[in-house]
Design an enzyme around this catalytic site. Sequence first.
Site, PDB file in Angstrom:
ATOM      1  N   ASP A  32       0.839  -1.203   0.000  1.00  0.00           N
ATOM      2  CA  ASP A  32       0.000   0.000   0.000  1.00  0.00           C
ATOM      3  C   ASP A  32       0.876   1.256   0.000  1.00  0.00           C
ATOM      4  O   ASP A  32       1.989   1.246   0.511  1.00  0.00           O
ATOM      5  CB  ASP A  32      -0.901  -0.030   1.250  1.00  0.00           C
ATOM      6  CG  ASP A  32      -1.966   1.042   1.192  1.00  0.00           C
ATOM      7  OD1 ASP A  32      -2.314   1.499   0.075  1.00  0.00           O
ATOM      8  OD2 ASP A  32      -2.465   1.438   2.265  1.00  0.00           O
ATOM      9  N   HIS A  49       3.364   3.293  -8.700  1.00  0.00           N
ATOM     10  CA  HIS A  49       3.186   1.877  -9.047  1.00  0.00           C
ATOM     11  C   HIS A  49       4.452   1.345  -9.727  1.00  0.00           C
ATOM     12  O   HIS A  49       4.884   0.228  -9.465  1.00  0.00           O
ATOM     13  CB  HIS A  49       1.973   1.695  -9.965  1.00  0.00           C
ATOM     14  CG  HIS A  49       0.664   2.082  -9.323  1.00  0.00           C
ATOM     15  ND1 HIS A  49       0.314   1.700  -8.055  1.00  0.00           N
ATOM     16  CD2 HIS A  49      -0.391   2.831  -9.784  1.00  0.00           C
ATOM     17  CE1 HIS A  49      -0.897   2.181  -7.752  1.00  0.00           C
ATOM     18  NE2 HIS A  49      -1.333   2.872  -8.790  1.00  0.00           N
ATOM     19  N   LEU A 143      11.371 -20.327  -4.100  1.00  0.00           N
ATOM     20  CA  LEU A 143      10.248 -19.565  -3.532  1.00  0.00           C
ATOM     21  C   LEU A 143       8.987 -19.699  -4.392  1.00  0.00           C
ATOM     22  O   LEU A 143       9.056 -19.594  -5.619  1.00  0.00           O
ATOM     23  CB  LEU A 143      10.655 -18.081  -3.479  1.00  0.00           C
ATOM     24  CG  LEU A 143       9.568 -17.084  -3.100  1.00  0.00           C
ATOM     25  CD1 LEU A 143       9.279 -17.142  -1.601  1.00  0.00           C
ATOM     26  CD2 LEU A 143       9.963 -15.664  -3.497  1.00  0.00           C
TER      27      LEU A 143
HETATM   28  C1  FPP Z   1      -1.501   0.189  -3.560  1.00  0.00           C
HETATM   29  O1  FPP Z   1      -1.103   1.537  -3.569  1.00  0.00           O
HETATM   30  C2  FPP Z   1      -0.963  -0.584  -4.682  1.00  0.00           C
HETATM   31  C3  FPP Z   1      -1.701  -1.162  -5.667  1.00  0.00           C
HETATM   32  C4  FPP Z   1      -3.152  -1.109  -5.715  1.00  0.00           C
HETATM   33  C5  FPP Z   1      -1.080  -1.902  -6.780  1.00  0.00           C
HETATM   34  C6  FPP Z   1       0.176  -2.649  -6.492  1.00  0.00           C
HETATM   35  C7  FPP Z   1       0.857  -2.926  -7.755  1.00  0.00           C
HETATM   36  C8  FPP Z   1       2.198  -2.915  -7.968  1.00  0.00           C
HETATM   37  C9  FPP Z   1       3.199  -2.702  -6.932  1.00  0.00           C
HETATM   38  C10 FPP Z   1       2.723  -3.097  -9.337  1.00  0.00           C
HETATM   39  C11 FPP Z   1       2.586  -4.422 -10.001  1.00  0.00           C
HETATM   40  C12 FPP Z   1       2.749  -5.608  -9.165  1.00  0.00           C
HETATM   41  C13 FPP Z   1       3.459  -6.728  -9.446  1.00  0.00           C
HETATM   42  C14 FPP Z   1       3.246  -7.929  -8.638  1.00  0.00           C
HETATM   43  C15 FPP Z   1       4.480  -6.800 -10.525  1.00  0.00           C
HETATM   44  P1  FPP Z   1      -2.218   2.643  -3.667  1.00  0.00           P
HETATM   45  O2  FPP Z   1      -2.376   3.026  -5.093  1.00  0.00           O
HETATM   46  O3  FPP Z   1      -3.467   2.177  -3.008  1.00  0.00           O
HETATM   47  O4  FPP Z   1      -1.569   3.819  -2.865  1.00  0.00           O
HETATM   48  P2  FPP Z   1      -2.339   4.943  -2.002  1.00  0.00           P
HETATM   49  O5  FPP Z   1      -3.031   4.229  -0.892  1.00  0.00           O
HETATM   50  O6  FPP Z   1      -1.233   5.808  -1.530  1.00  0.00           O
HETATM   51  O7  FPP Z   1      -3.280   5.640  -2.933  1.00  0.00           O
END
Ligand code: FPP
Length: 279
Positions: A32, A49, A143
């Site tokens: 997050d 991201h 893993l």
């Molecule tokens: C949460 O941050 C993150 C996500 C919803 C997406 C996670 C995806 C990645 C890290 C990239 C791709 C993943 C892989 C496995 C290659 P948020 O957008 O909710 O952040 P915020 O709470 O600050 O708005």
Amino acid sequence: MALEKATGSDRPIQDQLVKSGDIPRHIAIIMDGNGRWAQKRGLPRIAGHREGVNSVRDIVEACGQLGVRYLTLYAFSTENWKRPREEVSLLMRLLLKALRDEKDRLHQNEVQLKAVGDISTLPQDVQDELLDGIEKMKNNKGLTLILALSYSGRWDITNAISRMYDDIRSGVLKKEQITQDLITSYLSTRDFPDPDLLVRTSGELRISNFLIWQIAYSELFISQEYWPSFRRTQLYESIADFQRRERRFGMVSEQLHSSEPTGEPLRGMERFVKSASKP
Ligand code: FPP
């Protein structure tokens, strides 16, 4: 245990962790804070991201080196579909690119790729890339990396109940056979043990509909770092913290510390199961 900051090779820190206690067999992470990481830097959310993918790479590598057996990453929740269309689309492109770019490296590192969630709702090219990666890595012995995609705990449980109902109706299953283990066997995570450690980044104190059945006895670790800043040093802190916990699984401390014939202190459920099965 006080952890020094990883400088150059972090092998000594890894060795120290392995010696100081149990390495969690299964770590699950709610990644997050990508958006906030980007906003703090005046960047578009997608930049968070993108940087988050670098954290994924680092954490996967460190988990493999430490001997963690399973790592589940909450990469896209059922609820994430409600985000602006543009962000969903960029996230799917990023996922596709990450799968394409990382596949060979993961394979070389003996990672076994798996996915849980409603995969059929992902764009076709993402599904194809994912299934291709899963197939390519299916015999690897390192893993197990489980990507939770279009996943939510309630989706998983609803799906399980619906399939159990079908099996009861068709006579494959009887009501009397319903136990906790049976329910577990109907979940999409049936092939993996429950997480020992659940990490959430960015300081939020929520489970957000992640592995709600499976984390009944997981230890929780909340990191204040946003996911793009969560790297192996923070992972090591979470594991060191885990090692300081006493996992009681509903029992009292004395039950965990009674002497064993080997004199070797066992932890939590393992000890309980061992002593309970003694004649
Ligand atoms: C949460 O941050 C993150 C996500 C919803 C997406 C996670 C995806 C990645 C890290 C990239 C791709 C993943 C892989 C496995 C290659 P948020 O957008 O909710 O952040 P915020 O709470 O600050 O708005």
